[in-house]
Design an enzyme around this catalytic site. Structure first.
Site, mmCIF file in Angstrom:
data_model
loop_
_atom_site.group_PDB
_atom_site.id
_atom_site.type_symbol
_atom_site.label_atom_id
_atom_site.label_comp_id
_atom_site.label_asym_id
_atom_site.label_seq_id
_atom_site.Cartn_x
_atom_site.Cartn_y
_atom_site.Cartn_z
ATOM 1 N N GLU A 192 0.844 -1.200 0.000
ATOM 2 C CA GLU A 192 0.000 0.000 0.000
ATOM 3 C C GLU A 192 0.880 1.251 0.000
ATOM 4 O O GLU A 192 0.958 2.002 0.968
ATOM 5 C CB GLU A 192 -0.956 -0.080 1.198
ATOM 6 C CG GLU A 192 -1.848 -1.318 1.104
ATOM 7 C CD GLU A 192 -2.595 -1.676 2.384
ATOM 8 O OE1 GLU A 192 -2.582 -0.875 3.332
ATOM 9 O OE2 GLU A 192 -3.201 -2.768 2.420
ATOM 10 N N ARG A 244 1.985 -8.209 1.079
ATOM 11 C CA ARG A 244 1.168 -7.534 2.108
ATOM 12 C C ARG A 244 1.788 -7.626 3.513
ATOM 13 O O ARG A 244 1.792 -6.651 4.263
ATOM 14 C CB ARG A 244 -0.214 -8.221 2.108
ATOM 15 C CG ARG A 244 -1.122 -7.893 3.281
ATOM 16 C CD ARG A 244 -2.411 -8.718 3.131
ATOM 17 N NE ARG A 244 -3.249 -8.653 4.304
ATOM 18 C CZ ARG A 244 -4.239 -7.770 4.488
ATOM 19 N NH1 ARG A 244 -4.499 -6.859 3.579
ATOM 20 N NH2 ARG A 244 -4.963 -7.791 5.582
ATOM 21 N N ARG A 262 -3.340 -8.184 11.781
ATOM 22 C CA ARG A 262 -4.054 -9.284 12.447
ATOM 23 C C ARG A 262 -3.298 -9.686 13.712
ATOM 24 O O ARG A 262 -3.659 -10.623 14.376
ATOM 25 C CB ARG A 262 -4.150 -10.514 11.517
ATOM 26 C CG ARG A 262 -4.877 -10.281 10.211
ATOM 27 C CD ARG A 262 -6.378 -10.062 10.411
ATOM 28 N NE ARG A 262 -7.039 -9.831 9.135
ATOM 29 C CZ ARG A 262 -7.091 -8.644 8.523
ATOM 30 N NH1 ARG A 262 -6.537 -7.565 9.084
ATOM 31 N NH2 ARG A 262 -7.702 -8.514 7.365
ATOM 32 N N HIS A 314 -4.172 2.937 5.417
ATOM 33 C CA HIS A 314 -4.053 1.804 4.482
ATOM 34 C C HIS A 314 -4.562 2.225 3.106
ATOM 35 O O HIS A 314 -5.002 3.349 2.901
ATOM 36 C CB HIS A 314 -4.928 0.632 4.963
ATOM 37 C CG HIS A 314 -4.404 -0.070 6.176
ATOM 38 N ND1 HIS A 314 -3.884 -1.326 6.129
ATOM 39 C CD2 HIS A 314 -4.316 0.329 7.476
ATOM 40 C CE1 HIS A 314 -3.502 -1.691 7.342
ATOM 41 N NE2 HIS A 314 -3.763 -0.704 8.181
ATOM 42 N N SER A 315 -4.499 1.278 2.157
ATOM 43 C CA SER A 315 -5.207 1.451 0.898
ATOM 44 C C SER A 315 -5.620 0.046 0.431
ATOM 45 O O SER A 315 -4.989 -0.923 0.846
ATOM 46 C CB SER A 315 -4.312 2.122 -0.145
ATOM 47 O OG SER A 315 -3.352 1.217 -0.649
ATOM 48 N N TYR A 367 -15.441 -6.902 5.713
ATOM 49 C CA TYR A 367 -15.483 -8.237 6.318
ATOM 50 C C TYR A 367 -15.076 -8.110 7.784
ATOM 51 O O TYR A 367 -14.485 -7.114 8.188
ATOM 52 C CB TYR A 367 -14.488 -9.164 5.598
ATOM 53 C CG TYR A 367 -13.166 -8.481 5.289
ATOM 54 C CD1 TYR A 367 -12.209 -8.267 6.279
ATOM 55 C CD2 TYR A 367 -12.908 -7.994 4.011
ATOM 56 C CE1 TYR A 367 -11.016 -7.612 6.014
ATOM 57 C CE2 TYR A 367 -11.710 -7.329 3.726
ATOM 58 C CZ TYR A 367 -10.779 -7.143 4.735
ATOM 59 O OH TYR A 367 -9.611 -6.478 4.467
ATOM 60 N N GLU A 390 -8.770 3.960 4.498
ATOM 61 C CA GLU A 390 -8.418 3.235 3.275
ATOM 62 C C GLU A 390 -8.398 4.264 2.148
ATOM 63 O O GLU A 390 -9.442 4.748 1.718
ATOM 64 C CB GLU A 390 -9.440 2.134 2.961
ATOM 65 C CG GLU A 390 -9.513 1.032 4.001
ATOM 66 C CD GLU A 390 -8.406 -0.020 3.890
ATOM 67 O OE1 GLU A 390 -7.598 0.050 2.943
ATOM 68 O OE2 GLU A 390 -8.343 -0.886 4.773
HETATM 69 O O1 0X9 Z 1 -7.937 -5.954 6.324
HETATM 70 C C1 0X9 Z 1 -7.290 -4.990 6.773
HETATM 71 O O2 0X9 Z 1 -6.342 -5.124 7.519
HETATM 72 C C2 0X9 Z 1 -7.680 -3.560 6.348
HETATM 73 N N1 0X9 Z 1 -7.927 -3.504 4.931
HETATM 74 S S1 0X9 Z 1 -6.702 -3.724 3.858
HETATM 75 O O3 0X9 Z 1 -7.279 -3.848 2.547
HETATM 76 N N2 0X9 Z 1 -5.787 -2.426 3.835
HETATM 77 O O4 0X9 Z 1 -5.932 -4.864 4.244
HETATM 78 C C3 0X9 Z 1 -8.932 -3.159 7.103
HETATM 79 C C4 0X9 Z 1 -8.808 -3.243 8.604
HETATM 80 C C5 0X9 Z 1 -9.984 -2.689 9.332
HETATM 81 N N3 0X9 Z 1 -9.906 -2.895 10.759
HETATM 82 C C6 0X9 Z 1 -10.215 -4.049 11.374
HETATM 83 N N4 0X9 Z 1 -10.768 -5.050 10.760
HETATM 84 N N5 0X9 Z 1 -9.990 -4.125 12.666
HETATM 85 ZN ZN ZN Z 2 -3.855 -2.480 4.469
#
Ligand code: 0X9
Ligand code: ZN
Length: 424
Positions: A192, A244, A262, A314-315, A367, A390
């Protein structure tokens, strides 16, 4: 020459011309999948967590984008045909051939770079390309040198491969001890590329116009970490444009990397995360197992009473998310307030050139995904305002000519969020 030989020649030339970080993507297809039933969405969510051959770039309740290697395409298409989904596919390299994905070589001549960005006008040139890790650190140290009264440059720690996780602290008045803190980080995901630039742009703009932003900085310190995952960022420049995760390696295992977003300790490894080392959303072996995550956690825990706002940049997608992202049914107590602040930031962004952001929880808009910084900052540390931005940029790519506009509109959003820090 025989037509066959000409063809082989052309393929060889094409391969030689292809940038190193795209070479692994020959034969890959990009699928755009549309559906309107829960079953298909659930199936795709399951694939994201468990099938390491399917790389999701976007995953929404009615539309997804997935990138798949040649050997798995037929099977994937058969699966989709069995579901209630429509899809179209295109060779990934054809799709991005029209975009300029080039990456500058890593510079070893730090002093030359220093000279290059010495003046304010030249500093603007920095936002006309995608800088490498060393250039980013060099730029940060130049800002700290240029504004010694208002800016401190430091390292939060080191990445798995030993790179610095560099930070800039920006303040108006060094004498106030218990300043409120606004924490902004970018680049948790390697590919990103636009994220670190928007954070650096904020640093440059605020430092260059301290008087203008005086009222927001009265007793507020802005703490910026533009590149949380320097190893993943560098790897996406040198070897795999769409990398990523970080670059954590486990002895005897071939899959590399943990998803930093995560790896935080809120509902760790519960939903939208995986225990499979090869998964794109591998949560790591324990909460904050990664040096990049623990560097951030250490800073935030140490300053938890002072930090009033945390932003994770993020993007892509043009969203402003607030907690909770881990579950569709978990709501933040202050969700109405967070929604209001995010909506105001979105409208400030739109004022610049009409870019429209959507506002909500990522669990509802995209999601469910646990272990994110946003949920950890709000849920575990009690930081009252926590957002994930994002940014725009289809295919994780903002064309070089659009970088200044994305930086400027995002800046308007940042300022609107920062403005609210004095409420707490
Ligand atoms: O999935 C992610 O980590 C983020 N989107 S990305 O496309 N940049 O990977 C969104 C994260 C949003 N926050 C949480 N789910 N806690
Ligand atoms: Zn991201």
């Amino acid at each position: 020459m025989l037509p066959q030989k000409i063809l082989i020649c052309l393929i060889t030339i094409y391969h030689l011309l292809l940038a190193d970080n795209l070479k692994g993507y020959q034969g890959y297809n990009k699928y755009t999948i549309t559906y309107d039933d829960e079953e298909t969405f659930r199936y795709l969510l399951d694939l994201q967590e468990n099938d390491t051959n399917v790389n999701f770039w976007s995953l929404e309740s009615n539309m997804s984008i997935a990138v798949i290697k040649p050997a798995r395409q037929q099977m994937f298409e058969e699966y989709l045909n069995g579901l209630n989904a429509k899809f179209k596919s295109r060779a990934l390299l054809d799709e991005i051939a029209s975009l300029n994905f080039s990456t500058p070589a890593e510079s070893n001549t730090d002093n030359v770079e220093f000279e290059k960005f010495r003046s304010k006008r030249q500093a603007r040139g920095f936002f006309a390309h995608y800088p490498r890790y060393k250039e980013i650190l060099n730029y940060m140290s130049i800002l700290a040198t240029r504004y010694p009264q208002n800016c401190r440059y430091e390292s939060l720690g080191r990445s798995f491969e030993g790179r610095h996780i560099a930070a800039l602290s920006i303040y108006r008045n060094n004498r106030i001890r218990d300043r409120r803190v606004v924490y902004i980080q970018g680049g948790a995901h390697g590919r990103e590329w636009i994220a670190p630039l928007t954070v650096l742009y904020l640093a440059n703009e605020i430092l260059g116009n301290l008087k203008t932003f005086e009222r927001y900085l009265k007793d507020v310190e802005i703490y910026l970490v533009p590149l949380v995952n320097p190893d993943g960022y560098e790897y996406s420049h040198t070897s795999d444009r769409f990398w990523r995760k970080n670059r954590r390696q486990y002895p005897g295992r071939s899959c590399v990397g943990v998803d930093i977003n995560r790896n935080f300790a809120n509902n760790w490894n519960r939903r939208g995360a995986s225990s499979n080392l090869c998964s794109e959303v591998f949560a790591g072996i324990a909460p904050a197992s990664e040096s990049e995550t623990s560097a951030v956690v250490r800073y935030l825990e140490h300053n938890r009473n002072r930090v009033k706002l945390s932003i994770d940049v993020h993007s892509y997608g043009k969203f402003i998310f607030y907690p909770y992202g881990y579950s569709r049914t978990a709501y933040a107590d202050t969700r109405n307030f967070l929604h209001g602040v995010a909506t105001r930031a979105a409208s400030q962004i739109a004022k610049y050139r009409g870019t429209l952001y959507r506002v909500g929880t990522s669990a509802n808009i995209l999601y469910e995904a646990s272990g994110g910084l946003d949920d950890f900052a709000y849920g575990n540390l009690g930081i009252p305002m926590s957002f994930t931005l994002e940014l725009p940029g289809e295919n994780f790519h903002v064309p070089i000519t659009d970088i200044p506009d994305v930086c400027k509109e995002t800046f308007a959003g940042f300022i609107e969020l920062i403005r609210h820090a004095t409420l707490f």
